[in-house]
Design a protein around this motif. Structure first.
Motif, PDB file in Angstrom:
ATOM      1  N   ALA A 105       0.846  -1.193   0.000  1.00  0.00           N
ATOM      2  CA  ALA A 105       0.000   0.000   0.000  1.00  0.00           C
ATOM      3  C   ALA A 105       0.881   1.242   0.000  1.00  0.00           C
ATOM      4  CB  ALA A 105      -0.902   0.014   1.234  1.00  0.00           C
ATOM      5  N   ILE A 106       0.257   2.381  -0.287  1.00  0.00           N
ATOM      6  CA  ILE A 106       0.918   3.676  -0.166  1.00  0.00           C
ATOM      7  C   ILE A 106       0.060   4.546   0.753  1.00  0.00           C
ATOM      8  CG2 ILE A 106       1.704   5.764  -1.356  1.00  0.00           C
ATOM      9  CD1 ILE A 106       2.063   4.057  -3.873  1.00  0.00           C
ATOM     10  N   ASP A 107       0.660   4.971   1.851  1.00  0.00           N
ATOM     11  CA  ASP A 107      -0.005   5.882   2.779  1.00  0.00           C
ATOM     12  C   ASP A 107       0.174   7.282   2.211  1.00  0.00           C
ATOM     13  OD1 ASP A 107      -0.812   7.509   4.899  1.00  0.00           O
ATOM     14  OD2 ASP A 107       0.131   6.243   6.426  1.00  0.00           O
ATOM     15  N   VAL A 108      -0.902   7.915   1.812  1.00  0.00           N
ATOM     16  CA  VAL A 108      -0.796   9.191   1.102  1.00  0.00           C
ATOM     17  C   VAL A 108      -0.838  10.420   2.011  1.00  0.00           C
ATOM     18  CG1 VAL A 108      -1.718   8.237  -1.041  1.00  0.00           C
ATOM     19  CG2 VAL A 108      -3.272   9.304   0.591  1.00  0.00           C
ATOM     20  N   HIS A 109      -0.827  10.216   3.334  1.00  0.00           N
ATOM     21  CA  HIS A 109      -0.924  11.367   4.244  1.00  0.00           C
ATOM     22  C   HIS A 109      -0.166  11.073   5.530  1.00  0.00           C
ATOM     23  CE1 HIS A 109      -3.476  14.942   5.591  1.00  0.00           C
ATOM     24  NE2 HIS A 109      -2.684  14.664   6.607  1.00  0.00           N
ATOM     25  N   THR A 110       1.138  11.340   5.516  1.00  0.00           N
ATOM     26  CA  THR A 110       1.939  11.158   6.724  1.00  0.00           C
ATOM     27  C   THR A 110       2.676  12.450   7.044  1.00  0.00           C
ATOM     28  OG1 THR A 110       3.885  10.340   5.550  1.00  0.00           O
ATOM     29  CG2 THR A 110       2.273   8.706   6.261  1.00  0.00           C
ATOM     30  N   HIS A 111       2.747  12.798   8.314  1.00  0.00           N
ATOM     31  CA  HIS A 111       3.378  14.039   8.747  1.00  0.00           C
ATOM     32  C   HIS A 111       4.766  13.786   9.308  1.00  0.00           C
ATOM     33  CE1 HIS A 111      -0.559  16.499   9.444  1.00  0.00           C
ATOM     34  NE2 HIS A 111      -0.635  15.730   8.380  1.00  0.00           N
TER      35      HIS A 111
ATOM     36  N   PRO B 170       8.220  10.127  15.339  1.00  0.00           N
ATOM     37  CA  PRO B 170       9.368   9.424  14.749  1.00  0.00           C
ATOM     38  C   PRO B 170      10.156  10.355  13.829  1.00  0.00           C
ATOM     39  CG  PRO B 170       7.376   8.868  13.554  1.00  0.00           C
ATOM     40  CD  PRO B 170       6.957   9.718  14.737  1.00  0.00           C
ATOM     41  N   THR B 171      11.438  10.079  13.699  1.00  0.00           N
ATOM     42  CA  THR B 171      12.251  10.812  12.723  1.00  0.00           C
ATOM     43  C   THR B 171      11.897  10.302  11.329  1.00  0.00           C
ATOM     44  OG1 THR B 171      14.022   9.188  12.747  1.00  0.00           O
ATOM     45  CG2 THR B 171      14.160  10.985  14.384  1.00  0.00           C
ATOM     46  N   LEU B 172      12.362  10.993  10.314  1.00  0.00           N
ATOM     47  CA  LEU B 172      12.122  10.550   8.943  1.00  0.00           C
ATOM     48  C   LEU B 172      12.763   9.189   8.687  1.00  0.00           C
ATOM     49  CD1 LEU B 172      12.563  14.016   7.309  1.00  0.00           C
ATOM     50  CD2 LEU B 172      10.511  12.596   7.118  1.00  0.00           C
ATOM     51  N   GLU B 173      13.937   8.946   9.258  1.00  0.00           N
ATOM     52  CA  GLU B 173      14.592   7.636   9.107  1.00  0.00           C
ATOM     53  C   GLU B 173      13.760   6.536   9.778  1.00  0.00           C
ATOM     54  OE1 GLU B 173      17.161   6.783   7.187  1.00  0.00           O
ATOM     55  OE2 GLU B 173      17.244   8.858   6.515  1.00  0.00           O
ATOM     56  N   GLU B 174      13.200   6.840  10.945  1.00  0.00           N
ATOM     57  CA  GLU B 174      12.338   5.860  11.628  1.00  0.00           C
ATOM     58  C   GLU B 174      11.064   5.606  10.822  1.00  0.00           C
ATOM     59  OE1 GLU B 174      13.604   6.638  16.275  1.00  0.00           O
ATOM     60  OE2 GLU B 174      12.117   7.961  15.348  1.00  0.00           O
ATOM     61  N   MET B 175      10.527   6.654  10.210  1.00  0.00           N
ATOM     62  CA  MET B 175       9.347   6.481   9.362  1.00  0.00           C
ATOM     63  C   MET B 175       9.673   5.578   8.176  1.00  0.00           C
ATOM     64  SD  MET B 175       7.733  10.334   9.385  1.00  0.00           S
ATOM     65  CE  MET B 175       6.321   9.949   8.350  1.00  0.00           C
TER      66      MET B 175
ATOM     67  N   ARG C 254       6.901  -2.941   6.452  1.00  0.00           N
ATOM     68  CA  ARG C 254       5.533  -3.326   6.079  1.00  0.00           C
ATOM     69  C   ARG C 254       5.333  -3.390   4.567  1.00  0.00           C
ATOM     70  NH1 ARG C 254       6.196  -1.320  10.704  1.00  0.00           N
ATOM     71  NH2 ARG C 254       4.860  -1.829  12.475  1.00  0.00           N
ATOM     72  N   ARG C 255       6.428  -3.228   3.821  1.00  0.00           N
ATOM     73  CA  ARG C 255       6.370  -3.211   2.351  1.00  0.00           C
ATOM     74  C   ARG C 255       5.369  -2.165   1.861  1.00  0.00           C
ATOM     75  NH1 ARG C 255       4.703  -8.621   1.017  1.00  0.00           N
ATOM     76  NH2 ARG C 255       4.232  -7.647  -0.967  1.00  0.00           N
ATOM     77  N   MET C 256       5.445  -0.994   2.474  1.00  0.00           N
ATOM     78  CA  MET C 256       4.582   0.138   2.128  1.00  0.00           C
ATOM     79  C   MET C 256       5.444   1.340   1.777  1.00  0.00           C
ATOM     80  SD  MET C 256       1.742  -0.120   5.198  1.00  0.00           S
ATOM     81  CE  MET C 256       0.848   1.324   4.636  1.00  0.00           C
ATOM     82  N   ALA C 257       4.832   2.314   1.130  1.00  0.00           N
ATOM     83  CA  ALA C 257       5.466   3.608   0.882  1.00  0.00           C
ATOM     84  C   ALA C 257       4.610   4.680   1.551  1.00  0.00           C
ATOM     85  CB  ALA C 257       5.580   3.874  -0.621  1.00  0.00           C
TER      86      ALA C 257
ATOM     87  N   ASP D  28      12.947   4.193  -1.882  1.00  0.00           N
ATOM     88  CA  ASP D  28      12.141   2.969  -2.016  1.00  0.00           C
ATOM     89  C   ASP D  28      10.845   3.052  -1.219  1.00  0.00           C
ATOM     90  OD1 ASP D  28      13.857   2.884   0.308  1.00  0.00           O
ATOM     91  OD2 ASP D  28      13.364   0.764   0.544  1.00  0.00           O
ATOM     92  N   VAL D  29      10.768   3.999  -0.245  1.00  0.00           N
ATOM     93  CA  VAL D  29       9.570   4.058   0.602  1.00  0.00           C
ATOM     94  C   VAL D  29       9.017   5.453   0.878  1.00  0.00           C
ATOM     95  CG1 VAL D  29       9.991   1.850   1.776  1.00  0.00           C
ATOM     96  CG2 VAL D  29      10.968   3.946   2.718  1.00  0.00           C
TER      97      VAL D  29
END
Length: 119
Positions: free
Chosen positions: A8-14, A45-50, A57-60, A91-92
């Motif tokens: 899946a692709i999560d289209v709304h992450t801050h 979370p930091t961007l690296e943790e995100m 989870r094989r997501m972007a 990749d993510v």
């Protein structure tokens, strides 16, 4: 990025905290948003943790900050930082810029940096 390999692709992450540790929301606004969205636990979370979270989870994720500095007085996570993290985790992470129109040109960051990082 290999869309065929993604679940899946999560289209709304801050992006809520910069690599330097500064949060894009002050403590009161962060607590209010946690209460409103009924979120418990660690939420910065930091961007690296995100990137690691979504990779596992094989997501972007489309990731952006919320630039409301003119209203809150709190600087956002820089768009340049988001672009650089997305380039390092292509990749993510998919970068998306947030611009507070009341901040004018200052809201755009270093001239040309966004385009060099993503192009």
């Amino acid at each position: 990025m290999d869309p065929a390999g993604l679940t899946a692709i999560d289209v709304h992450t801050h992006a809520e905290v910069s690599a330097r540790g500064h949060a894009s929301l002050d403590d009161d606004l962060h607590a209010a948003s946690a209460a409103y969205f009924k979120v418990e636990g660690r939420r910065k979370p930091t961007l690296e943790e995100m990137a690691a979270y979504y990779r596992e989870r094989r997501m972007a994720a489309v990731v952006f900050t919320v630039d409301a500095e003119s209203a809150t007085g709190t600087p956002p996570v820089p768009n340049d930082e988001i672009a650089e993290a997305a380039a390092a985790n292509a990749d993510v992470l998919i970068p998306f810029a947030s611009i507070d129109p009341f901040r004018g040109r200052r809201a755009c960051g270093r001239p040309g940096a966004w385009w060099r990082s993503t192009g």
